[in-house]
Enzyme design. Structure first.
Site, PDB file in Angstrom:
ATOM      1  N   ASP A 121       0.837  -1.191   0.000  1.00 23.75           N
ATOM      2  CA  ASP A 121       0.000   0.000   0.000  1.00 23.75           C
ATOM      3  C   ASP A 121       0.876   1.247   0.000  1.00 23.75           C
ATOM      4  O   ASP A 121       2.008   1.235   0.493  1.00 23.75           O
ATOM      5  CB  ASP A 121      -0.888   0.037   1.254  1.00 23.75           C
ATOM      6  CG  ASP A 121      -1.930  -1.071   1.269  1.00 23.75           C
ATOM      7  OD1 ASP A 121      -2.249  -1.594   0.187  1.00 23.75           O
ATOM      8  OD2 ASP A 121      -2.411  -1.406   2.367  1.00 23.75           O
ATOM      9  N   ARG A 122       0.342   2.328  -0.521  1.00 26.60           N
ATOM     10  CA  ARG A 122       1.075   3.605  -0.549  1.00 26.60           C
ATOM     11  C   ARG A 122       1.647   3.947   0.832  1.00 26.60           C
ATOM     12  O   ARG A 122       2.811   4.358   0.959  1.00 26.60           O
ATOM     13  CB  ARG A 122       0.146   4.732  -1.003  1.00 26.60           C
ATOM     14  CG  ARG A 122       0.816   6.110  -1.007  1.00 26.60           C
ATOM     15  CD  ARG A 122      -0.215   7.230  -0.916  1.00 26.60           C
ATOM     16  NE  ARG A 122      -0.980   7.368  -2.135  1.00 26.60           N
ATOM     17  CZ  ARG A 122      -0.673   8.201  -3.134  1.00 26.60           C
ATOM     18  NH1 ARG A 122       0.410   8.963  -3.038  1.00 26.60           N
ATOM     19  NH2 ARG A 122      -1.436   8.283  -4.198  1.00 26.60           N
TER      20      ARG A 122
END
Length: 283
Positions: A123-124
């Site tokens: 995930d970012r």
């Protein structure tokens, strides 16, 4: 690993026999030497027995911290990085910054036709170990048997509160809403099976640091399971967090171990627990 007390420059000179003394000084000047996970630039920094010294190579584009990639390992087939929180693994926006685009620029410095291929994602807002293939053959081999080749996927997480059960195994079936929110179905087999193992490493009155081992790697798996356990990952407002003491998601992919599909060699890549995690949990 340091076996006897010495100054840092003397230690590096002894170990890096293929580097000149000036090159080693340059590593220190450019903040590429870590001692126990902390950047050290002092030539005569006193080393103690059992400390760990690492050389960190960086790909830098721009001045923002999110644009700096720490390369943990590179060979003819693979690049493994320590992705910072806030950086996408890949983006469809040609003008956007991502680990994929930064690494593509990096490999093309040596060969304008070079390519890299994404194998898995973070995930970012999750930091940590992220691997890319340097040829399509390896990419396909890894993706076709990811579950069979990967032997360990380890994370550290800081969650809200103190857990009553200090270790456990969570198993559920994950589904996703139209608004991209992942949740566990109450019906066995209704969705993708997800299994998360956790153990408390340390805790304060308000937070707990967990060692997490995944048996499966589903989208948002850890974040969903922690929420359903009643202890959301800090900073994770999407999945119920009320606090954000780190000013980022409290999730870090610290270990990836897998068997190379062609060389049949077991490879393991590992990073330190982020310093701000340690500070919050008082390690």
């Amino acid at each position: 690993m340091v076996t006897e007390c010495s100054g840092l420059l003397d230690f590096l000179t002894l170990k890096l026999t293929n580097q000149s003394r000036n090159n080693i000084k340059s590593l220190l000047t450019h903040r590429q030497v870590n001692v126990d996970g902390r950047v050290v630039t002092q030539h005569d920094f006193p080393l103690k027995e059992e400390q760990t010294v690492r050389i960190v190579r960086s790909v830098i584009r721009g001045q923002k911290e999110k644009d700096v990639l720490q390369i943990l390992y590179e060979d003819a087939d693979l690049i493994v990085i320590n992705k910072p929180a806030g950086l996408l693994a890949i983006t469809d926006n040609k003008n956007g910054v991502s680990a994929y685009h930064l690494l593509t620029d990096y490999v093309r410095r040596a060969n304008p036709k070079a390519r890299i291929f994404i194998v898995h994602r973070l995930d970012r807002d999750t930091s940590g170990v992220l691997m890319f293939a340097k040829n399509e053959k390896l990419k396909l081999a890894l993706q076709d048997n990811w579950g069979g080749l990967v032997t360990q996927r380890g994370y550290v997480a800081i969650v809200e509160g103190r857990l009553k059960e200090k270790s456990g195994r969570i198993r559920s079936w994950l589904k996703e809403t139209k608004t991209l929110l992942v949740y566990s179905s109450p019906k066995v087999g209704d969705g993708l099976e997800a299994i998360t193992n956790y153990q408390v490493i340390n805790e304060t009155q308000d937070y707990s640091l967990l060692n997490i081992q995944l048996e499966t790697g589903r989208k948002n798996q850890i974040r969903v399971h922690m929420k359903e356990l009643g202890h959301s990952v800090v900073g994770d407002t999407k999945y119920g967090a009320r606090t954000n003491p780190l000013k980022r998601l409290g999730l870090h992919a610290h270990k990836l171990e897998f068997r190379h599909p062609f060389a049949n060699q077991l490879l393991c890549f590992e990073t330190e627990v982020p310093e701000n995690f340690k500070a919050l949990i008082k390690l």
